[in-house]
Design an enzyme around this catalytic site. Structure first.
Site, PDB file in Angstrom:
ATOM      1  N   GLU A  82      -0.204  -1.990  -9.789  1.00 27.77           N
ATOM      2  CA  GLU A  82      -0.295  -3.465  -8.615  1.00 27.77           C
ATOM      3  C   GLU A  82       0.741  -3.892  -8.740  1.00 27.77           C
ATOM      4  OE1 GLU A  82      -2.148  -3.940  -5.945  1.00 27.77           O
ATOM      5  OE2 GLU A  82      -3.432  -1.993  -7.436  1.00 27.77           O
TER       6      GLU A  82
ATOM      7  N   GLU B 195       1.018  -0.927  -0.045  1.00 32.99           N
ATOM      8  CA  GLU B 195      -0.124  -0.695   0.154  1.00 32.99           C
ATOM      9  C   GLU B 195       0.934   1.183   0.048  1.00 32.99           C
ATOM     10  OE1 GLU B 195      -3.288  -0.097  -0.448  1.00 32.99           O
ATOM     11  OE2 GLU B 195      -3.411  -1.684  -0.813  1.00 32.99           O
TER      12      GLU B 195
HETATM   13 ZN   LIG Z   1      -2.720  -2.807  -4.671  1.00 33.14          ZN
END
Ligand SMILES: [Zn+2]
Length: 421
Positions: free
Chosen positions: A360, A283
């Site tokens: 990501e 994160e």
């Molecule tokens: Zn993520």
């Protein structure tokens, strides 16, 4: 000439609906077929970590949710057609204009009534999702009373915040002249920045309880990770996600100095400290690699382009009549534009999903660099298993819709990264 244009635009609208609806349902059909085809075997890479029972549960859960999604989209389409070509929007606007209200008042009430109708149409689907599907797969912790309370709070918030903003934008449309859309855009952008900033401390606590994480080894590790990465935050909080659902997650919220780190209590229960640290590092990677800013800029540009297009469309009669509007009000134009634009912008979906998946991968790289890559992988596998997310999505469906890379690809990427760190 004008009549021809009107009819042509209606035909273009219908063609766009057929294409976007067709693509979505074809992809959804492919997804269900693919998941069912791979239901009987855990993929090789996961065979030691995921049981066949868990794999089959994920397959059934995915298929059931997808079927409900198909129904929801059919209902949404019927409703969209009723509101536009069926004359629904015009009817509601005309109805409210018969009362002794100012133009602004009747327009706002008309928009609010249509929003209310849309909410009501969606309720059976939310109910079924929560109390039938989530219940069946053991995720639901929600109660009917809590569900009603949530709906009412959301509705109240939308009205309390949305109506004044709408009034401001309608006023700008009426008063500024042909460059109204630039001002409307500035209002929307400032407002959404304000909301992002207020969200963690004002909005989110209306729905959930946030408790500061207790002192202990986990908190110490998190703080040292934050210090290593040079990250300032207004605290680490645990959210009572288990009040409504068994699904687990972690997220960052807020802007500037008002940033918070939030862990669902369900996540804390299922992951060990190493895994939680890796998930948090992922994160953090989103912040450190500037994904949050990039997304914000991209969506601001998209909003500006949309407003500019609407600025032009609103001067064209064929736009109104082609979409079934008999009223020529700015409020109706704004509303119909928001309802109809997803039909025309479906091609943006895979592009935006592609960039989200790229982010990501970058966040996973960051996690592998600043925490343990192997723990990121084991945490991910646990999350997939506990959330019953399928390990075998259809490649085309996931390329089009998934904001996260499919598990196998994602894990292979982290393994590759670990070898180079
Ligand atoms: Zn993520």
């Amino acid at each position: 000439m004008l009549t021809l244009l009107m009819n042509t635009f209606t035909i273009i609208f219908i063609i766009a609906i057929v294409i976007s609806f067709g693509i979505q349902h074809w992809l959804s059909w492919r997804q269900k077929a693919y998941v069912l085809q791979h239901r009987d075997q855990v993929p090789q890479a996961f065979r030691e970590r995921v049981s066949l029972t868990a794999h089959q549960k994920a397959a059934d859960y995915t298929v059931e949710k997808s079927k409900l999604g198909d129904l929801d989209s059919v209902a949404g389409l019927i409703f969209l057609l009723a509101l536009t070509l069926g004359g629904g929007i015009s009817l509601v606007f005309e109805f409210w204009s018969t009362f002794a209200l100012s133009d602004m008042q009747s327009n706002l009430i008309a928009v609010a009534s249509i929003y209310l109708l849309m909410t009501v149409v969606d309720i059976p689907f939310s109910l079924y999702q929560t109390f039938v599907i989530e219940e069946k797969f053991g995720f639901n912790k929600n109660t009917i009373a809590q569900f009603i309370k949530d709906q009412l709070i959301s509705l109240g918030l939308t009205m309390a915040i949305g109506l004044p903003i709408m009034a401001l934008i309608l006023w700008v449309m009426d008063s500024i002249g042909s460059l109204w859309w630039l001002y409307a855009w500035l209002i929307i952008i400032s407002f959404s920045l304000l909301m992002s900033w207020l969200f963690p401390t004002v909005i989110a606590p209306l729905f959930n309880k946030f408790t500061p994480m207790e002192d202990g080894s986990l908190k110490e590790r998190i703080q040292s990770l934050l210090a290593r990465c040079g990250f300032n935050s207004q605290g680490i909080f645990i959210m009572d996600g288990s009040r409504r659902s068994g699904h687990g997650n972690a997220y960052f919220t807020g802007l500037g100095n008002n940033k918070r780190i939030v862990f669902f209590d369900t996540l804390i229960k299922s992951l060990d400290e190493d895994e939680l640290e890796a998930v948090l590092a992922h994160e953090l990677g989103h912040f450190k690699r500037k994904h949050v800013i990039k997304m914000l800029v991209a969506s601001s540009i998209m909003t500006l382009i949309s407003f500019a297009i609407l600025g032009w469309l609103i001067t064209q009669d064929w736009f109104f009549i082609g979409l079934g509007l008999t009223t020529h009000s700015n409020a109706a134009a704004l509303l119909v534009f928001m309802l109809v634009s997803p039909v025309f912008t479906i091609f943006m979906q895979p592009i935006s999903a592609y960039f989200q998946r790229k982010f990501e991968f970058e966040a996973d790289d960051f996690a592998a660099e600043h925490a343990q890559g192997s723990k990121m992988i084991s945490g991910l596998v646990k999350l997939y298993e506990e959330n019953a997310s399928t390990l075998t999505p259809d490649p085309l469906y996931s390329a089009f819709h998934y904001s996260h890379p499919p598990a196998a690809i994602r894990i292979a990427h982290i393994e590759e990264k670990m070898q180079s760190v």
